[in-house]
Structures are given as structure tokens and as C-alpha cells.
Design a protein around this motif. Structure first.
Motif, PDB file in Angstrom:
ATOM      1  N   ALA A   1       0.847  -1.194   0.000  1.00 37.03           N
ATOM      2  CA  ALA A   1       0.000   0.000   0.000  1.00 37.03           C
ATOM      3  C   ALA A   1       0.881   1.241   0.000  1.00 37.03           C
ATOM      4  O   ALA A   1       1.944   1.266   0.598  1.00 37.03           O
ATOM      5  CB  ALA A   1      -0.893   0.005   1.237  1.00 37.03           C
ATOM      6  N   ILE A   2       0.412   2.276  -0.680  1.00 35.85           N
ATOM      7  CA  ILE A   2       1.175   3.513  -0.696  1.00 35.85           C
ATOM      8  C   ILE A   2       0.896   4.248   0.596  1.00 35.85           C
ATOM      9  O   ILE A   2      -0.251   4.482   0.966  1.00 35.85           O
ATOM     10  CB  ILE A   2       0.792   4.382  -1.899  1.00 35.85           C
ATOM     11  N   SER A   3       1.938   4.614   1.305  1.00 32.48           N
ATOM     12  CA  SER A   3       1.777   5.322   2.574  1.00 32.48           C
ATOM     13  C   SER A   3       2.490   6.660   2.499  1.00 32.48           C
ATOM     14  O   SER A   3       3.702   6.717   2.367  1.00 32.48           O
ATOM     15  CB  SER A   3       2.357   4.496   3.714  1.00 32.48           C
ATOM     16  N   PHE A   4       1.724   7.715   2.577  1.00 35.12           N
ATOM     17  CA  PHE A   4       2.308   9.047   2.600  1.00 35.12           C
ATOM     18  C   PHE A   4       2.637   9.470   4.022  1.00 35.12           C
ATOM     19  O   PHE A   4       3.315  10.460   4.239  1.00 35.12           O
ATOM     20  CB  PHE A   4       1.324  10.060   2.001  1.00 35.12           C
ATOM     21  N   ALA A   5       2.126   8.737   4.981  1.00 33.28           N
ATOM     22  CA  ALA A   5       2.232   9.140   6.380  1.00 33.28           C
ATOM     23  C   ALA A   5       3.670   9.347   6.822  1.00 33.28           C
ATOM     24  O   ALA A   5       4.014  10.396   7.366  1.00 33.28           O
ATOM     25  CB  ALA A   5       1.543   8.116   7.273  1.00 33.28           C
ATOM     26  N   ARG A   6       4.505   8.355   6.595  1.00 34.00           N
ATOM     27  CA  ARG A   6       5.875   8.431   7.114  1.00 34.00           C
ATOM     28  C   ARG A   6       6.622   9.613   6.514  1.00 34.00           C
ATOM     29  O   ARG A   6       7.299  10.345   7.222  1.00 34.00           O
ATOM     30  CB  ARG A   6       6.615   7.124   6.837  1.00 34.00           C
ATOM     31  N   GLY A   7       6.469   9.819   5.212  1.00 32.21           N
ATOM     32  CA  GLY A   7       7.156  10.937   4.576  1.00 32.21           C
ATOM     33  C   GLY A   7       6.569  12.274   4.944  1.00 32.21           C
ATOM     34  O   GLY A   7       7.288  13.245   5.191  1.00 32.21           O
ATOM     35  N   PHE A   8       5.262  12.342   5.033  1.00 28.65           N
ATOM     36  CA  PHE A   8       4.614  13.623   5.306  1.00 28.65           C
ATOM     37  C   PHE A   8       4.919  14.136   6.700  1.00 28.65           C
ATOM     38  O   PHE A   8       5.234  15.306   6.877  1.00 28.65           O
ATOM     39  CB  PHE A   8       3.096  13.526   5.108  1.00 28.65           C
ATOM     40  N   VAL A   9       4.824  13.272   7.712  1.00 27.65           N
ATOM     41  CA  VAL A   9       5.000  13.755   9.081  1.00 27.65           C
ATOM     42  C   VAL A   9       6.431  14.222   9.362  1.00 27.65           C
ATOM     43  O   VAL A   9       6.657  14.909  10.361  1.00 27.65           O
ATOM     44  CB  VAL A   9       4.552  12.723  10.135  1.00 27.65           C
ATOM     45  N   LYS A  10       7.357  13.890   8.490  1.00 23.75           N
ATOM     46  CA  LYS A  10       8.735  14.346   8.665  1.00 23.75           C
ATOM     47  C   LYS A  10       9.063  15.525   7.749  1.00 23.75           C
ATOM     48  O   LYS A  10      10.202  15.955   7.680  1.00 23.75           O
ATOM     49  CB  LYS A  10       9.700  13.192   8.403  1.00 23.75           C
ATOM     50  N   SER A  11       8.046  16.050   7.069  1.00 23.12           N
ATOM     51  CA  SER A  11       8.283  17.109   6.089  1.00 23.12           C
ATOM     52  C   SER A  11       8.146  18.504   6.698  1.00 23.12           C
ATOM     53  O   SER A  11       7.549  18.689   7.759  1.00 23.12           O
ATOM     54  CB  SER A  11       7.291  16.976   4.929  1.00 23.12           C
ATOM     55  N   ASP A  12       8.689  19.480   5.976  1.00 21.20           N
ATOM     56  CA  ASP A  12       8.524  20.880   6.369  1.00 21.20           C
ATOM     57  C   ASP A  12       7.059  21.291   6.282  1.00 21.20           C
ATOM     58  O   ASP A  12       6.585  22.099   7.082  1.00 21.20           O
ATOM     59  CB  ASP A  12       9.366  21.791   5.464  1.00 21.20           C
TER      60      ASP A  12
END
Length: 171
Positions: free
Chosen positions: A10-21
Motif C-alpha cells: 500500500a502507498i503510505s504518505f504518512a511516514r514521509g509527510f510527518v517528517k516534512s517541512d
């Protein structure tokens, strides 16, 4: 641009998003709105509400409680996401926590004429919190994969079904 990460297919944006600016900007905006609202309700808002006619004061009390509830839901979501970003919580734990505190709908909002009688500062805070809540709902949908399924659904049919349900038709 965020790179989607694949977890169990599954594509998970969560991990990348929560560490983003972008998340940190959202976090600061949300928590700043919580502070701004608390300051208003304890200061100028208290004086403004005391000067309102009784029927408007009741609307003020109701809407300030809705606003506070909405902001606590937003703050909870933001704090959970930050905990994931800092490694204090797994994505699974975050989903479980977010399931405990569901963001309420904007349904049940007062009539426009009732809102128009409220102090402008309160109306501004209400509007900002609703916009922020909608952004978070959108992000949550993307992060959970529900956003993709929603995009494939027919929005016209969804609205018609919603309308029929509210009118008690099509049972």
C-alpha cells in the motif's frame, strides 16, 4: 514533493509527510490557532460575549464550545502525527489513537444569520478552524489511502445518496 513509500503493497504518505517541512508548518499553524483561540476566549471574547443579547450569547457559547472541541481534535491529530515523526509512536499506534478521537463533521452548524451576529473575531477563528480541519481530513484520507478510493468514487452519486438519506428516501 513527497515521495510515497510502500508498506505491505500500500502507498503510505504518512511516514514521509510527518517528517516534512509542510507538516511542521501545519503543526505550527494548528497549535498557534489553539493558542490564539484560548487567548481570545479568555480575554476579548469574554468581554464581547458579556455585551451580547441573550439569544446571541447562547449562540456564542455554543459556537465557542464547538470551536474548542474542533481545535482539541485538531491538536490531538497533530500531536499524534508529530509523535510518529519523532519515533515515539508507530504508524499503527497513530491509527489506533486517531480512531479514538474522530474529527467531527462540520454538520450542525448554525444558520448564517445566527453566525453573522457573533463577534467578527470569533467568526474568523471559527472559519480558520473549519478550513484547517478540512485540510487535515484531506491529508488523513491521503495518508490512509482512503483519498484514492474517494477519488475513484462518483461524487455526484455520493451527494445524491447523502441527500436521499437525509430526506428519508430510498430506504
Amino acid at each position: 514533493m513527497l515521495e510515497p513509500q510502500v508498506d505491505d503493497g500500500a502507498i503510505s504518505f504518512a511516514r514521509g509527510f510527518v517528517k516534512s517541512d509542510a507538516f511542521m508548518l501545519l503543526f505550527r499553524e494548528g497549535m498557534g490557532l489553539v493558542e490564539q483561540t484560548a487567548s481570545y476566549l479568555d480575554g476579548d471574547g469574554r468581554a464581547e460575549s458579556a455585551a451580547l443579547p441573550r439569544d446571541v450569547a447562547l449562540t456564542y457559547a455554543t459556537e465557542s464550545m464547538r470551536l474548542t472541541t474542533r481545535l482539541m481534535q485538531i491538536a490531538s491529530w497533530l500531536l499524534v502525527q508529530r509523535a510518529v515523526a519523532e519515533g515515539e509512536m508507530t504508524a499503527e499506534q497513530a491509527r489506533a489513537e486517531n480512531n479514538k478521537v474522530r474529527m467531527s463533521d462540520a454538520a450542525g452548524q448554525p444558520a448564517h444569520d445566527e453566525v453573522a451576529r457573533l463577534p467578527q473575531a470569533l467568526r474568523d477563528l471559527m472559519a480558520h478552524s473549519v478550513r484547517l480541519q478540512e485540510r487535515i481530513r484531506h491529508l488523513e484520507g491521503q495518508m490512509s489511502g482512503a483519498g484514492l478510493a474517494r477519488e475513484q468514487a462518483n461524487p455526484v452519486q455520493d451527494q445524491l445518496a447523502n441527500l436521499k438519506a437525509r430526506l428519508g428516501l430510498g430506504r
